[in-house]
Design a protein around this motif. Structure first.
Motif, PDB file in Angstrom:
ATOM      1  N   MET A   1       0.837  -1.211   0.000  1.00 60.57           N
ATOM      2  CA  MET A   1       0.000   0.000   0.000  1.00 60.57           C
ATOM      3  C   MET A   1       0.868   1.255   0.000  1.00 60.57           C
ATOM      4  N   TYR A   2       0.434   2.242  -0.738  1.00 58.89           N
ATOM      5  CA  TYR A   2       1.176   3.493  -0.827  1.00 58.89           C
ATOM      6  C   TYR A   2       0.311   4.662  -0.370  1.00 58.89           C
ATOM      7  N   LEU A   3       0.980   5.668   0.152  1.00 59.05           N
ATOM      8  CA  LEU A   3       0.306   6.921   0.487  1.00 59.05           C
ATOM      9  C   LEU A   3       0.825   7.993  -0.456  1.00 59.05           C
ATOM     10  N   ALA A   4      -0.082   8.578  -1.217  1.00 59.19           N
ATOM     11  CA  ALA A   4       0.302   9.679  -2.106  1.00 59.19           C
ATOM     12  C   ALA A   4      -0.232  10.974  -1.516  1.00 59.19           C
ATOM     13  N   LYS A   5       0.672  11.922  -1.288  1.00 59.71           N
ATOM     14  CA  LYS A   5       0.274  13.251  -0.820  1.00 59.71           C
ATOM     15  C   LYS A   5       0.346  14.188  -2.009  1.00 59.71           C
ATOM     16  N   VAL A   6      -0.777  14.770  -2.356  1.00 60.92           N
ATOM     17  CA  VAL A   6      -0.863  15.602  -3.557  1.00 60.92           C
ATOM     18  C   VAL A   6      -1.180  17.043  -3.149  1.00 60.92           C
ATOM     19  N   TYR A   7      -0.397  17.981  -3.664  1.00 58.40           N
ATOM     20  CA  TYR A   7      -0.580  19.404  -3.370  1.00 58.40           C
ATOM     21  C   TYR A   7      -0.975  20.101  -4.651  1.00 58.40           C
ATOM     22  N   VAL A   8      -2.115  20.768  -4.631  1.00 54.77           N
ATOM     23  CA  VAL A   8      -2.588  21.485  -5.816  1.00 54.77           C
ATOM     24  C   VAL A   8      -2.657  22.971  -5.481  1.00 54.77           C
ATOM     25  N   THR A   9      -1.957  23.784  -6.244  1.00 54.81           N
ATOM     26  CA  THR A   9      -1.955  25.241  -5.985  1.00 54.81           C
ATOM     27  C   THR A   9      -2.219  25.982  -7.289  1.00 54.81           C
ATOM     28  N   TYR A  10      -2.702  27.219  -7.156  1.00 59.83           N
ATOM     29  CA  TYR A  10      -2.883  28.054  -8.334  1.00 59.83           C
ATOM     30  C   TYR A  10      -1.545  28.366  -8.980  1.00 59.83           C
ATOM     31  N   LYS A  11      -1.542  28.467 -10.295  1.00 50.71           N
ATOM     32  CA  LYS A  11      -0.361  28.968 -10.982  1.00 50.71           C
ATOM     33  C   LYS A  11      -0.141  30.429 -10.597  1.00 50.71           C
ATOM     34  N   ASN A  12       1.099  30.901 -10.721  1.00 50.45           N
ATOM     35  CA  ASN A  12       1.440  32.254 -10.275  1.00 50.45           C
ATOM     36  C   ASN A  12       0.628  33.342 -10.966  1.00 50.45           C
ATOM     37  N   THR A  38      -1.066  31.904   0.151  1.00 45.57           N
ATOM     38  CA  THR A  38      -1.753  31.250  -0.964  1.00 45.57           C
ATOM     39  C   THR A  38      -2.469  30.028  -0.412  1.00 45.57           C
ATOM     40  N   LEU A  39      -3.614  29.770  -0.980  1.00 49.18           N
ATOM     41  CA  LEU A  39      -4.442  28.664  -0.514  1.00 49.18           C
ATOM     42  C   LEU A  39      -4.497  27.608  -1.602  1.00 49.18           C
ATOM     43  N   GLY A  40      -4.252  26.378  -1.221  1.00 52.37           N
ATOM     44  CA  GLY A  40      -4.333  25.299  -2.192  1.00 52.37           C
ATOM     45  C   GLY A  40      -5.094  24.123  -1.621  1.00 52.37           C
ATOM     46  N   LYS A  41      -5.088  23.028  -2.356  1.00 53.03           N
ATOM     47  CA  LYS A  41      -5.754  21.812  -1.899  1.00 53.03           C
ATOM     48  C   LYS A  41      -4.714  20.743  -1.596  1.00 53.03           C
ATOM     49  N   TYR A  42      -5.064  19.910  -0.668  1.00 55.78           N
ATOM     50  CA  TYR A  42      -4.147  18.869  -0.222  1.00 55.78           C
ATOM     51  C   TYR A  42      -4.923  17.548  -0.194  1.00 55.78           C
ATOM     52  N   PHE A  43      -4.476  16.583  -0.957  1.00 56.88           N
ATOM     53  CA  PHE A  43      -5.141  15.276  -1.006  1.00 56.88           C
ATOM     54  C   PHE A  43      -4.225  14.213  -0.417  1.00 56.88           C
ATOM     55  N   GLU A  44      -4.788  13.303   0.325  1.00 55.74           N
ATOM     56  CA  GLU A  44      -4.061  12.100   0.719  1.00 55.74           C
ATOM     57  C   GLU A  44      -4.778  10.904   0.120  1.00 55.74           C
ATOM     58  N   LEU A  45      -4.074  10.162  -0.728  1.00 49.43           N
ATOM     59  CA  LEU A  45      -4.677   8.991  -1.372  1.00 49.43           C
ATOM     60  C   LEU A  45      -3.963   7.741  -0.886  1.00 49.43           C
ATOM     61  N   LYS A  46      -4.750   6.773  -0.457  1.00 49.20           N
ATOM     62  CA  LYS A  46      -4.164   5.466  -0.175  1.00 49.20           C
ATOM     63  C   LYS A  46      -4.410   4.589  -1.388  1.00 49.20           C
ATOM     64  N   VAL A  47      -3.330   4.063  -1.934  1.00 46.97           N
ATOM     65  CA  VAL A  47      -3.403   3.363  -3.214  1.00 46.97           C
ATOM     66  C   VAL A  47      -2.717   2.008  -3.087  1.00 46.97           C
ATOM     67  N   LYS A  48      -3.397   0.961  -3.550  1.00 48.71           N
ATOM     68  CA  LYS A  48      -2.766  -0.362  -3.585  1.00 48.71           C
ATOM     69  C   LYS A  48      -1.890  -0.475  -4.830  1.00 48.71           C
ATOM     70  N   ALA A  49      -0.825  -1.227  -4.721  1.00 46.23           N
ATOM     71  CA  ALA A  49       0.037  -1.443  -5.880  1.00 46.23           C
ATOM     72  C   ALA A  49      -0.777  -2.079  -7.001  1.00 46.23           C
ATOM     73  N   GLY A  50      -0.613  -1.581  -8.208  1.00 44.31           N
ATOM     74  CA  GLY A  50      -1.325  -2.136  -9.351  1.00 44.31           C
ATOM     75  C   GLY A  50      -0.340  -2.517 -10.436  1.00 44.31           C
ATOM     76  N   GLN A  51      -0.820  -2.664 -11.660  1.00 42.79           N
ATOM     77  CA  GLN A  51       0.086  -3.008 -12.756  1.00 42.79           C
ATOM     78  C   GLN A  51       0.945  -1.814 -13.157  1.00 42.79           C
ATOM     79  N   GLN A  52       0.311  -0.622 -13.101  1.00 42.18           N
ATOM     80  CA  GLN A  52       1.002   0.597 -13.523  1.00 42.18           C
ATOM     81  C   GLN A  52       1.854   1.125 -12.354  1.00 42.18           C
ATOM     82  N   PRO A  53       3.005   1.723 -12.610  1.00 34.76           N
ATOM     83  CA  PRO A  53       3.747   2.352 -11.506  1.00 34.76           C
ATOM     84  C   PRO A  53       2.885   3.426 -10.829  1.00 34.76           C
TER      85      PRO A  53
END
Lengths: 83, 83
Positions: A1-12, A38-53
């Motif tokens: 299992m992997y944890l992906a932390k994703v940060y989304v922010t506005y372009k400058n 600046t305010l952005g979004k923060y996602f935490e995804l728990k992802v199982k290993a699959g065929q794709q990296p």
């Protein structure tokens, strides 16, 4: 299992009115030394290993759903979790 | 000048309907290996050095404005910027 932390922010080039509003509010609370917010979004995804990296998949998920690539940029970190 | 990166997420006991919706949407996009998604907020604050230590100040700003401490928890990282 992997944890992906994703940060989304506005372009400058994109105006961030919520960030401006928070900046103003902090000044009113007497934090005059705050220069910008600046305010952005923060996602935490728990992802199982699959065929794709995992990194390829997270990249795809950002492009297809999590970020509006016209006005937002994203970055992510992936860590492996103990099962 | 310092850069404070602040992450605000729901506490575990709090339902996160947006995260659930994104999880469902990712499944519909055929990312079946996504186990869970949580959605939080991400702030970047540029702060000038003041009289108070920066970490104390960021802590206070989170408690007073950036996070709803009843249902959200926060963490932050502070890095020094080149002037």
């Amino acid at each position: 299992m992997y944890l992906a932390k994703v940060y989304v922010t506005y372009k400058n080039s994109i105006l961030d009115p919520k960030g401006e509003a928070i900046n103003d509010a902090l000044h009113r609370l007497a934090y005059q030394n705050v220069e910008s917010v600046t305010l952005g979004k923060y996602f935490e995804l728990k992802v199982k290993a699959g065929q794709q990296p995992i990194a390829d998949q997270v990249d795809e998920m950002c492009d297809r759903l999590l970020a509006n690539v016209n006005m937002e940029s994203y970055r992510y970190e992936i860590t492996e979790l103990e099962d």
